[in-house]
Design an enzyme around this catalytic site. Structure first.
Site, PDB file in Angstrom:
ATOM      1  N   ASP A  41      13.123  -7.536  28.184  1.00 12.89           N
ATOM      2  CA  ASP A  41      11.685  -7.380  27.985  1.00 12.89           C
ATOM      3  C   ASP A  41      11.473  -6.375  26.850  1.00 12.89           C
ATOM      4  O   ASP A  41      12.401  -5.619  26.495  1.00 12.89           O
ATOM      5  CB  ASP A  41      11.058  -6.884  29.292  1.00 12.89           C
ATOM      6  CG  ASP A  41       9.590  -6.537  29.143  1.00 12.89           C
ATOM      7  OD1 ASP A  41       8.836  -7.380  28.637  1.00 12.89           O
ATOM      8  OD2 ASP A  41       9.211  -5.414  29.518  1.00 12.89           O
ATOM      9  N   ASP A  43       7.898  -4.434  25.820  1.00  9.69           N
ATOM     10  CA  ASP A  43       7.003  -3.301  26.081  1.00  9.69           C
ATOM     11  C   ASP A  43       7.328  -2.639  27.411  1.00  9.69           C
ATOM     12  O   ASP A  43       7.358  -3.295  28.460  1.00  9.69           O
ATOM     13  CB  ASP A  43       5.555  -3.782  26.091  1.00  9.69           C
ATOM     14  CG  ASP A  43       5.113  -4.291  24.732  1.00  9.69           C
ATOM     15  OD1 ASP A  43       4.698  -3.469  23.904  1.00  9.69           O
ATOM     16  OD2 ASP A  43       5.216  -5.512  24.497  1.00  9.69           O
ATOM     17  N   ASP A 221      10.307  -4.192  33.158  1.00 10.06           N
ATOM     18  CA  ASP A 221       9.622  -3.072  33.802  1.00 10.06           C
ATOM     19  C   ASP A 221       8.378  -3.459  34.585  1.00 10.06           C
ATOM     20  O   ASP A 221       7.946  -2.713  35.464  1.00 10.06           O
ATOM     21  CB  ASP A 221       9.193  -2.053  32.735  1.00 10.06           C
ATOM     22  CG  ASP A 221       7.997  -2.537  31.920  1.00 10.06           C
ATOM     23  OD1 ASP A 221       6.947  -1.863  31.928  1.00 10.06           O
ATOM     24  OD2 ASP A 221       8.105  -3.603  31.294  1.00 10.06           O
TER      25      ASP A 221
END
Length: 276
Positions: A41, A43, A221
């Protein structure tokens, strides 16, 4: 006591799939990058959050680390993001990487190949206009049109969170048959066409060379990354969360800087100590 991933027996996982108290340090991946698929991922995982999506920046050394991982895995490295492929490319320019964009709506398998759409139709223009009007509820709400989805960022207007979700709920109630899905994220409410997710994108990715047949590990996240966490066992893969200890992951990192350090250690062969 921490163990290498390859040495961690299945019975050390808790019955409900939660992370064990002794999280595995994936040092065993270091000599096996030739058989690994690296899925990341962006961001909140590779990059630190910024006040607005356009203000994120790539720290020194990260692009070089990703390029080396790309080489060491013979191209089996992919960025997995809710951002569009065009946005991803702008962030990492001039470098290009295989990527899944738009929460699975777009995919690029190789750095020299064209993007492939995942048969996900763009959001209806009238629906977009109605959703975009929500940004007028408060100064600081930022609108991001991703084509396949629309995001309302409220990092600069945290007080508007409740009003945003209430407005979205009213629109959904008015259009009960609209094929849309609401994705809550970190200071963002995103509305996308249903039927594609990061997990569906990863499933498709893993059917193509050079990813096919490899053992993936994914680091993410946010709530939208949990769909990928859930399917990693289907590929004998592993998931790691950032900023929190998510259910079913093999370990977690405190912050993106720890992820960047860990990835650099995979290249130089040192055993990382930042994973807990």
């Amino acid at each position: 006591m921490k163990q290498d991933l390859a040495e961690m027996p299945d019975d050390e996982m808790t019955p409900d799939g939660a992370t064990p108290d002794s999280a595995a340090v994936p040092a065993s991946l270091i000599p096996h990058l030739s058989r690994a698929a690296v899925l990341l991922d962006i961001d909140g995982t590779l990059l630190d959050f910024a006040p607005t999506p356009r203000e994120v920046w790539v720290p020194p050394g990260l692009s070089e680390t990703l390029k080396q991982l790309y080489e060491r895995t013979s191209g089996a490295l992919a960025l997995v993001s809710g951002r569009s492929l065009n946005d991803i490319d702008l962030i990492f320019a001039p470098d290009l990487f295989p990527a899944i964009g738009g929460h699975g709506a777009e995919m690029r398998l190789h750095t020299d190949s064209e993007a492939v759409a995942a048969h996900a139709p763009p959001l209806d223009p009238e629906l977009k206009r109605r959703l975009a009007a929500i940004a007028k509820l408060s100064p600081g709400i930022l609108l991001e049109d991703k084509g396949y989805s629309l995001a309302l960022h409220y990092r600069l207007a945290p007080h508007a969170e409740k009003a945003i979700y209430e407005a979205v709920s009213l629109i959904r109630a008015d259009l009960p048959n609209a094929p849309i899905e609401v994705l809550p994220g970190k200071s963002v409410c995103e509305i996308k066409h249903s039927g594609h997710t990061k997990a569906s994108g990863v499933r498709e990715l893993m059917t193509h060379a050079p990813f096919k047949g490899r053992r993936p590990f994914f680091i993410g996240d946010d709530v939208t990354d949990e769909t990928v966490f859930a399917i990693m066992p289907d590929f004998d893969g592993l998931a790691f969360s950032v900023g929190r200890r998510a259910t079913g992951v093999a370990g977690h990192f405190d912050a993106p800087r720890d992820v960047r350090e860990f990835l650099a250690h995979l290249i130089d062969g040192e055993t990382p100590a930042t994973l807990s």
